[in-house]
Scaffold this motif. Structure first.
Motif, PDB file in Angstrom:
ATOM      1  N   HIS A  24      -5.334   3.137   4.090  1.00  0.00           N
ATOM      2  CA  HIS A  24      -4.524   1.592   3.440  1.00  0.00           C
ATOM      3  C   HIS A  24      -3.440   1.531   5.112  1.00  0.00           C
ATOM      4  O   HIS A  24      -4.123   0.258   5.448  1.00  0.00           O
ATOM      5  CB  HIS A  24      -5.019   1.178   2.452  1.00  0.00           C
ATOM      6  CG  HIS A  24      -4.719  -0.334   2.562  1.00  0.00           C
ATOM      7  ND1 HIS A  24      -5.657  -1.272   3.219  1.00  0.00           N
ATOM      8  CD2 HIS A  24      -4.029  -1.105   1.391  1.00  0.00           C
ATOM      9  CE1 HIS A  24      -5.128  -2.249   3.683  1.00  0.00           C
ATOM     10  NE2 HIS A  24      -4.757  -2.812   2.109  1.00  0.00           N
TER      11      HIS A  24
ATOM     12  N   GLU B 230      -8.873  -0.647  11.728  1.00  0.00           N
ATOM     13  CA  GLU B 230      -9.480   1.168  11.363  1.00  0.00           C
ATOM     14  C   GLU B 230     -11.099   1.649  11.990  1.00  0.00           C
ATOM     15  O   GLU B 230     -11.190   2.520  12.894  1.00  0.00           O
ATOM     16  CB  GLU B 230     -10.450   1.157   9.897  1.00  0.00           C
ATOM     17  CG  GLU B 230      -9.184   0.858   8.491  1.00  0.00           C
ATOM     18  CD  GLU B 230     -10.309   1.160   7.717  1.00  0.00           C
ATOM     19  OE1 GLU B 230     -10.501   0.438   6.881  1.00  0.00           O
ATOM     20  OE2 GLU B 230     -10.082   2.440   7.295  1.00  0.00           O
TER      21      GLU B 230
ATOM     22  N   HIS C 292      -4.689   5.300  -0.234  1.00  0.00           N
ATOM     23  CA  HIS C 292      -4.045   4.076  -0.331  1.00  0.00           C
ATOM     24  C   HIS C 292      -2.773   4.482   0.988  1.00  0.00           C
ATOM     25  O   HIS C 292      -2.699   3.768   1.872  1.00  0.00           O
ATOM     26  CB  HIS C 292      -2.465   3.909  -1.237  1.00  0.00           C
ATOM     27  CG  HIS C 292      -3.289   3.586  -2.447  1.00  0.00           C
ATOM     28  ND1 HIS C 292      -3.580   2.024  -2.652  1.00  0.00           N
ATOM     29  CD2 HIS C 292      -3.221   4.085  -3.986  1.00  0.00           C
ATOM     30  CE1 HIS C 292      -4.084   2.542  -3.935  1.00  0.00           C
ATOM     31  NE2 HIS C 292      -3.263   2.878  -4.340  1.00  0.00           N
TER      32      HIS C 292
ATOM     33  N   ALA D  26       1.146  -1.237   0.210  1.00  0.00           N
ATOM     34  CA  ALA D  26       0.012  -0.723  -0.322  1.00  0.00           C
ATOM     35  C   ALA D  26       0.718   0.910  -0.281  1.00  0.00           C
ATOM     36  O   ALA D  26       0.299   2.135  -0.305  1.00  0.00           O
ATOM     37  CB  ALA D  26      -0.908  -0.192   1.265  1.00  0.00           C
TER      38      ALA D  26
END
Length: 372
Positions: free
Chosen positions: A313, A322, A310, A291
């Motif tokens: 991520h 998250e 990204h 990522a």
């Protein structure tokens, strides 16, 4: 006259050997073998089928299922009176915990079997335990200690007629030496491992690892076309062997290589696939690196929205979840520090038990070598 059990063992044994050498049947087929094995009521046969199933699960990254199979096999081998196979199942359980990043559990599984290994002067499993401890040091990025334990494992295995185990040790030495930028030592180990794989040893996972390390060394030396060629070869082997772990790592390295060659579309495709496969195999570190590299590529082409996506991520993977509130992250970090402290204490205890005590395996091996 052949019995039904004899016929079943003639079918099971080659599949068990192939599984131990990195080419297992799919888990569903291995589970069917286990169900058939249980009908005979023989604990040793059932244990062999369980270990075969464990390798099948581990091959596709189903580590909880692999651990359950290895854990169940050990007492059945003990019931059957096969102490060496019992130890093998325990050692494999440790390696499965290692693959899951559960290093204290890996060490516990290996140390649980260490006393029996030392009492039997079992250099084969002693080598495997040294090898495992070196792997844990490698995972902790203490490559000097990793190489020291792997070189000790090589000393032990030199006294055995076990080309397969010797090959595995050599590949781990190559990995340590590569990370320390001792490329000449890495290349010597890879050359010797390659000779074994061309002769007495058959293991597609290791064939791919040799090609992969050669590619990584080319990359480190700035020889990007040669790196791409070797990494492509490694990926082809992993693809044919359907090794999820291997494909994820090689695709990550290929993404980096294509990026250095200016082949940005290919780099993006490789990194996207690496992230997806690593997610399936629960290889968080590979997903995180992929990522981050995808974010860099997005910036290079001016796509800042994609770069931000990204980077989010990356941060989600680093946090582990998250949805975890920021206030809990500090507690997780402190917990990780405590876990690492406990692990390092266990590593020190393992070091003393493996090498520092009178009668340890290394000392036993030296005594044997010096005896008339």
């Amino acid at each position: 006259m052949s019995t039904p059990l004899d016929s079943f063992l003639a079918e099971l044994r080659p599949l068990a050997i192939a599984a131990a050498n990195g080419s297992p049947e799919p888990p569903a087929d291995a589970a069917d073998l286990l169900a058939r094995a249980r009908r005979f009521g023989d604990p040793g046969v059932t244990a062999c089928a369980l270990v075969t199933l464990g390798h099948a699960h581990q091959h596709i990254g189903a580590l909880d299922e692999a651990q359950a199979a290895f854990r169940a096999a050990a007492p059945l081998y003990a019931q059957a009176g096969d102490d060496r196979a019992c130890t093998e199942a325990q050692v494999e359980l440790g390696y499965s915990h290692y693959a899951a990043g559960e290093y204290p559990r890996a060490l516990a599984a290996w140390l649980d079997s260490l006393e029996q290994v030392r009492a039997r002067r079992d250099l084969h499993h002693g080598t495997r335990i040294y090898l495992g401890v070196g792997k844990v040091y490698y995972a902790l990025e203490d490559f000097t200690s990793a190489l020291r334990y792997h070189e000790l494992a090589l000393q032990l295995v030199r006294g055995l007629d076990t080309p397969k185990l010797c090959c595995e040790v050599l590949i781990n030495i190559a990995g340590d030496a590569y990370r320390m930028q001792h490329f000449d030592r890495a290349l010597r180990a890879l050359a010797e491992a390659g000779e074994l794989l061309a002769g007495a040893v058959s293991n597609h996972v290791w064939e791919a690892e040799v090609e992969s390390y050669l590619g990584l060394i080319h990359f480190a030396r700035g020889e990007y076309p040669a790196a791409r060629e070797k990494l492509d070869s490694a990926f082809a082997i992993h693809q044919e062997n359907q090794n999820l772990w291997g494909k994820s790592h090689v695709l990550l390295a290929l993404g980096r290589t294509h990026a250095r060659l200016g082949e940005l579309s290919r780099a993006e495709a490789c990194l996207t696939s690496a992230d997806e496969l690593a997610g399936q195999a629960r290889l968080t570190s590979v997903s995180r690196e992929a990522a981050a590299l995808l974010a860099d590529l997005a910036i290079r082409r001016g796509d800042h929205a994609a770069a931000l996506r990204h980077y989010k991520h990356v941060h989600a993977l680093a946090a582990g979840d998250e949805t975890v509130p920021p206030a809990l992250h500090l507690g997780r970090q402190v917990g990780e520090r405590l876990r690492q402290a406990v692990l390092r204490l266990r590593m020190e205890n393992a070091r003393r038990r493996l090498a520092g005590q009178p009668g340890g395996l290394a000392a036993q091996n030296r005594e044997s070598a010096n005896s008339p």
